[in-house]
Design a protein around this motif. Sequence first.
Motif, PDB file in Angstrom:
ATOM      1  N   MET A  89      35.713  50.388  57.453  1.00  7.71           N
ATOM      2  CA  MET A  89      34.882  50.718  58.732  1.00  7.71           C
ATOM      3  C   MET A  89      34.556  50.078  58.335  1.00  7.71           C
ATOM      4  O   MET A  89      33.847  48.702  57.494  1.00  7.71           O
TER       5      MET A  89
ATOM      6  N   PRO B 108      28.536  49.970  56.017  1.00  9.04           N
ATOM      7  CA  PRO B 108      27.345  50.190  55.985  1.00  9.04           C
ATOM      8  C   PRO B 108      25.272  49.686  55.261  1.00  9.04           C
ATOM      9  O   PRO B 108      24.989  50.442  56.152  1.00  9.04           O
TER      10      PRO B 108
ATOM     11  N   GLY C  33      36.313  48.551  52.875  1.00  8.46           N
ATOM     12  CA  GLY C  33      36.797  49.792  52.487  1.00  8.46           C
ATOM     13  C   GLY C  33      37.735  49.784  51.303  1.00  8.46           C
ATOM     14  O   GLY C  33      37.123  48.403  50.239  1.00  8.46           O
TER      15      GLY C  33
ATOM     16  N   SER D  83      38.925  46.857  46.211  1.00  6.12           N
ATOM     17  CA  SER D  83      38.050  46.389  47.566  1.00  6.12           C
ATOM     18  C   SER D  83      38.046  45.687  48.479  1.00  6.12           C
ATOM     19  O   SER D  83      39.051  44.863  48.348  1.00  6.12           O
TER      20      SER D  83
ATOM     21  N   GLN E 298      31.594  45.884  49.226  1.00  6.46           N
ATOM     22  CA  GLN E 298      30.823  46.675  49.838  1.00  6.46           C
ATOM     23  C   GLN E 298      29.484  46.536  49.064  1.00  6.46           C
ATOM     24  O   GLN E 298      29.417  47.733  48.370  1.00  6.46           O
TER      25      GLN E 298
ATOM     26  N   TYR F 274      37.232  63.058  46.296  1.00  9.97           N
ATOM     27  CA  TYR F 274      36.058  63.486  47.678  1.00  9.97           C
ATOM     28  C   TYR F 274      37.452  64.646  47.941  1.00  9.97           C
ATOM     29  O   TYR F 274      38.397  64.428  46.807  1.00  9.97           O
TER      30      TYR F 274
ATOM     31  N   TYR G   6      39.579  60.338  55.980  1.00 11.32           N
ATOM     32  CA  TYR G   6      38.029  61.122  56.090  1.00 11.32           C
ATOM     33  C   TYR G   6      38.404  61.325  54.966  1.00 11.32           C
ATOM     34  O   TYR G   6      39.307  62.334  54.624  1.00 11.32           O
TER      35      TYR G   6
ATOM     36  N   GLU H  22      28.422  62.534  50.199  1.00 10.78           N
ATOM     37  CA  GLU H  22      28.819  61.130  51.099  1.00 10.78           C
ATOM     38  C   GLU H  22      29.540  61.491  51.394  1.00 10.78           C
ATOM     39  O   GLU H  22      30.432  61.856  50.929  1.00 10.78           O
ATOM     40  N   SER H  23      30.357  60.819  52.955  1.00  9.69           N
ATOM     41  CA  SER H  23      31.271  60.640  53.380  1.00  9.69           C
ATOM     42  C   SER H  23      31.295  59.280  54.194  1.00  9.69           C
ATOM     43  O   SER H  23      30.627  58.654  53.944  1.00  9.69           O
ATOM     44  N   TYR H  24      33.496  59.165  53.833  1.00 11.05           N
ATOM     45  CA  TYR H  24      33.940  57.646  54.567  1.00 11.05           C
ATOM     46  C   TYR H  24      34.658  57.922  55.426  1.00 11.05           C
ATOM     47  O   TYR H  24      35.672  58.727  55.608  1.00 11.05           O
ATOM     48  N   GLU H  25      34.807  57.391  56.915  1.00 10.60           N
ATOM     49  CA  GLU H  25      35.418  57.417  57.912  1.00 10.60           C
ATOM     50  C   GLU H  25      36.254  56.233  58.037  1.00 10.60           C
ATOM     51  O   GLU H  25      35.666  55.169  58.347  1.00 10.60           O
ATOM     52  N   TYR H  26      37.540  56.264  57.319  1.00 16.72           N
ATOM     53  CA  TYR H  26      37.995  55.075  57.827  1.00 16.72           C
ATOM     54  C   TYR H  26      38.943  55.176  58.540  1.00 16.72           C
ATOM     55  O   TYR H  26      39.433  55.990  59.497  1.00 16.72           O
TER      56      TYR H  26
END
Length: 220
Positions: A115, A118, A126, A137, A141, A174, A185, A191-195
């Motif tokens: 993604m 941030p 990612g 990683s 990140q 998660y 997702y 928190e949230s991650y949208e990959y």
Amino acid sequence: MKQYTYTLIALAALWMSACDMRQPLKVGYEEPRESLENVDSTIYGFCGRASTAKQLQLITATNDTLYINVEEARTRGRVLGGYATGDELYVLPAADHGVAQLVINKAGLLGEWAMPSPYDGSSPAGIIIKDGGEAESLEQQGDIIYKSWRIFNGQIQIVETRDDGTDIDYMQTYDITRMTRDSLYLVNSEESYEYGRYNPAIDDLGVELDYDSQETFDLF
């Protein structure tokens, strides 16, 4: 007579030490809550050739064959990644083990997920989810370094550390709210991650929130 009295006193002391009334009796002992929380109810196995869109034939690691209804899970969008013969699957059963709450295709989870950073959005960030429980990683990140992962009670747990010299591991848990061929997702209370699947040839790493697109990409 005196010796007889001493014998009775000794026997009474021995009985009192064996039956110490100060210690509560453990009747109907229950496992401590923290121990119960560490029990993984996930069923691990492989998709059998008799599987259909409504029923999963799961061959477990102990070579047992289970037939699990997946209709409700599929209706709720909880068959993540679909399945085909031979795929390794994680199944979270309902109270009735013949019904699935969640099915996760391991093959769909593995790979490089990216993604926009941030921090500045310029470079990809990612995680690489590897077979065997390893994680890395994709790009640095911030100060997060991913180390390992596992599925536990239908959630993904990722162990990470910080690049700050402390060498302390942290576990993040998660929910996998969506997984398709090209999107992943991960969400928790903080928190949230949208990959999206990492493709260095594509500059745009944005993930469209299109829940009407096809959820699965395998046979079922």
